[in-house]
Design a protein around this motif. Sequence first.
Motif, short mmCIF file in Angstrom:
data_model
loop_
_atom_site.label_atom_id
_atom_site.label_comp_id
_atom_site.label_asym_id
_atom_site.label_seq_id
_atom_site.Cartn_x
_atom_site.Cartn_y
_atom_site.Cartn_z
N ARG A 377 -11.98 -6.34 -7.33
CA ARG A 377 -12.27 -4.91 -7.16
C ARG A 377 -12.99 -4.64 -5.84
O ARG A 377 -12.63 -3.72 -5.09
N TYR A 378 -14.00 -5.46 -5.54
CA TYR A 378 -14.74 -5.25 -4.29
C TYR A 378 -13.90 -5.64 -3.07
O TYR A 378 -14.00 -5.00 -2.01
N SER A 381 -11.51 -2.82 -2.48
CA SER A 381 -12.26 -1.69 -1.92
C SER A 381 -12.54 -1.89 -0.44
O SER A 381 -12.40 -0.97 0.37
N GLU A 385 -10.95 0.62 2.37
CA GLU A 385 -11.78 1.42 3.27
C GLU A 385 -11.56 1.02 4.72
O GLU A 385 -11.57 1.86 5.62
N GLU A 474 -5.87 6.49 -8.88
CA GLU A 474 -6.48 5.64 -7.86
C GLU A 474 -5.42 4.80 -7.19
O GLU A 474 -4.43 4.40 -7.79
N SER A 532 -17.37 6.15 3.19
CA SER A 532 -16.45 5.01 3.26
C SER A 532 -17.18 3.75 3.73
O SER A 532 -16.96 2.66 3.19
N LYS A 535 -19.27 2.23 0.97
CA LYS A 535 -18.46 1.43 0.05
C LYS A 535 -18.21 0.03 0.63
O LYS A 535 -18.27 -0.97 -0.08
N SER A 539 -19.47 -3.54 -0.84
CA SER A 539 -18.45 -4.54 -1.13
C SER A 539 -18.79 -5.88 -0.49
O SER A 539 -18.67 -6.93 -1.13
#
Length: 707
Positions: A377-378, A381, A385, A474, A532, A535, A539
């Motif tokens: 997930r990270y 992300s 971004e 998403e 952004s 995030k 991450s």
Amino acid sequence: MKFLSIISTFILICTSCSQYSNSPTSKAWHNMNAKYNALLIAKDEYKLSKEIIRNINKDNFGTILPIYYKIDSTKLDSANLFLVDAIKKSSIVAERHSNSRYLDEAYLVLADARLLKQEFYNAIETYKYVNTTAKTNTAKNSALIGLLRAYTENEDYITANQVAGILKGQKLNKENKARFLINKAYYHQKLKEDALAVVFLEEGIKYLKKGNEKARLHYIVGQYYDKLNQPVMARKNYISSKKNKPGYDIEFNANLGLLMNQSLAKNTVVEFETMLSDRKNQDLKDKIYFKMGELEAQKRNYSKAFEYYAASVYNANDDKVQKAFAYKAIADIYFDQLNDFETAAVYYDSTLITIPKEFEDYKSISQRALSLNDFIRYKKSLELEDSLQYLASLNPLELDYKIEKYVVEKHQKEKQVQNANAIQANANSSSYNASGGKRWTLYDPLEIVKQKNDFVRTWGSRPLEDNWRRAEKELGSFSLKIERETITNANPEEKPKTEVKEEDSPEIKEMEREKQEIIQKIPKTPIQIAASKRKQEESYFQLAKIYKLQFNENEKSAATFKTLIEKFPNSVFEPEALYFLTILEPNVSSYSAKLLEKYPYSSFSRQIKKGSTKITASGEIEANALYSNAFKVYESGRYNETLKALDNGLNNFLGSQIEDKMAFLRILTLSKLSLKDQYLISLNDFVRSYPTSDLLPKAKKLLETLN
């Protein structure tokens, strides 16, 4: 007179047969009735219950077999009837034949039956009674051996070890010695102390008679030596297992164990194929393929290992445990050997879906799967971004060209995959067989998992529903795989075109919608760009922690923390990142120096300075006095003076009971002084450093308000 004589004779016989009489006649009568009536039936019922439990608990040869079958009250329905009867019959000996020499033996059967019935408290009390009142040392020692097992089953390992200590000093007969050593091995098996378990078990086997139990225990010893990387000893015990009249399952798996322990340079494929072609092994092909996969994995021939594991899954049919083992074996290779965490996550998920929740390793597999899901997930992300920020830097013409090019190429690839699948479907390929031939994708469980992984990489985890690619969904792992080079040779005018009119083409409408979805995700305003970057910042931090704490990848963790510090020099995560770097690279002093210099009052700095010091009672009194004075100064509005006092207090009274109160008052003081950066860092630091503080809810509320 004759009548009185008959009555007297009858009374004399009854009196002489009383269980409270010590006469030879009474003892002989009660010995005979105890042995051949109640006790005989109780033993038979107990043996039947053990047989039922053995049949219920199917051996799982993918893991080290338990020395004793698991006692599970939910699976004792059929065995329970026999155990209840065994308890009743053995109790009769105590109630009606108390002067019998079989009394101690009856009590031991009673205790054993209660143990299998999971009445641990009653079993323990009965064993204790026998140990106290038994007439022979053999019976007393048998009771102690039963106690060792009962305490182990009840997970009272401290008391179990104390009982084992008593037994070490006793002189035991052959039977009791075997039981003691095997029970001690079981105690160490439950504690996962493999080396000790195998030593006691191997010694205990020596005193057992030839038979199925001895064969099974020899097989377990072989499994332990395999795990301890001692192939010679493993082979020796697998051979001994085969010589002791084993059942077919034990013999079959012992043969597999022998093949696995042959030299890796020796070609064992022919022997495995012989086993595959044997009609007796038609229902065991999944186990054979699994072992073939293990052997190839040992040789680091992972592609071949994956093929065999796939064959194991296909041939497992309804055996969910075997399927789970195969999925887990694939996942372990991707995780431990190939460091492909995304693919490993998919296979661990498949393992969890397949494996029963009561399985021993379910919790550890679940934990690893959760960690991998967080990692992915990270990572997604971060990539998303990064790609969106890159698109935000392009001029409108370049942006339009890049997005349209990406969408068109994606649709072209989707068509190619659809065409390839259609060709495969028409070819009607056969399913996987022993020769290793390919089969149609939808018949191949391993290929299905791979395809699922590809989908998750591109789209993320999506529910099965209509319009799953709409703008409100998403983007998941949609990382916009767009080339990073500046458009030099490509002419924006040469963007992909189609001859079909948009109003006549649903496909073009779909591509246009996808294009708009991407455009809507691109950060345009300074606030959106800052969000952004936040995030990305989080991450990097979370990925670095997962590398360190979950995957034990210290080098990757350190590299990610360094990237975080370089890209985000004033990050709220910088104090913790510097703290981790200090631990990861203890020979590099610059990280601890920077932490102490830049964030001297953070909990991480205090942790480095604290060492092994402990605050004294007088120190607690001084800390409380300092806090009281600081609070009064804070209320009077002298915030600079308050901050200075609290900084000194946090440094001088590390580990005090009111450390969290001083840290929280410092946060409030920073807020009053409008020191926003320090305030945010200290607030995040408080939430992470004082998880049990009563002030934590207030700190979280302040953080939510700030966010």
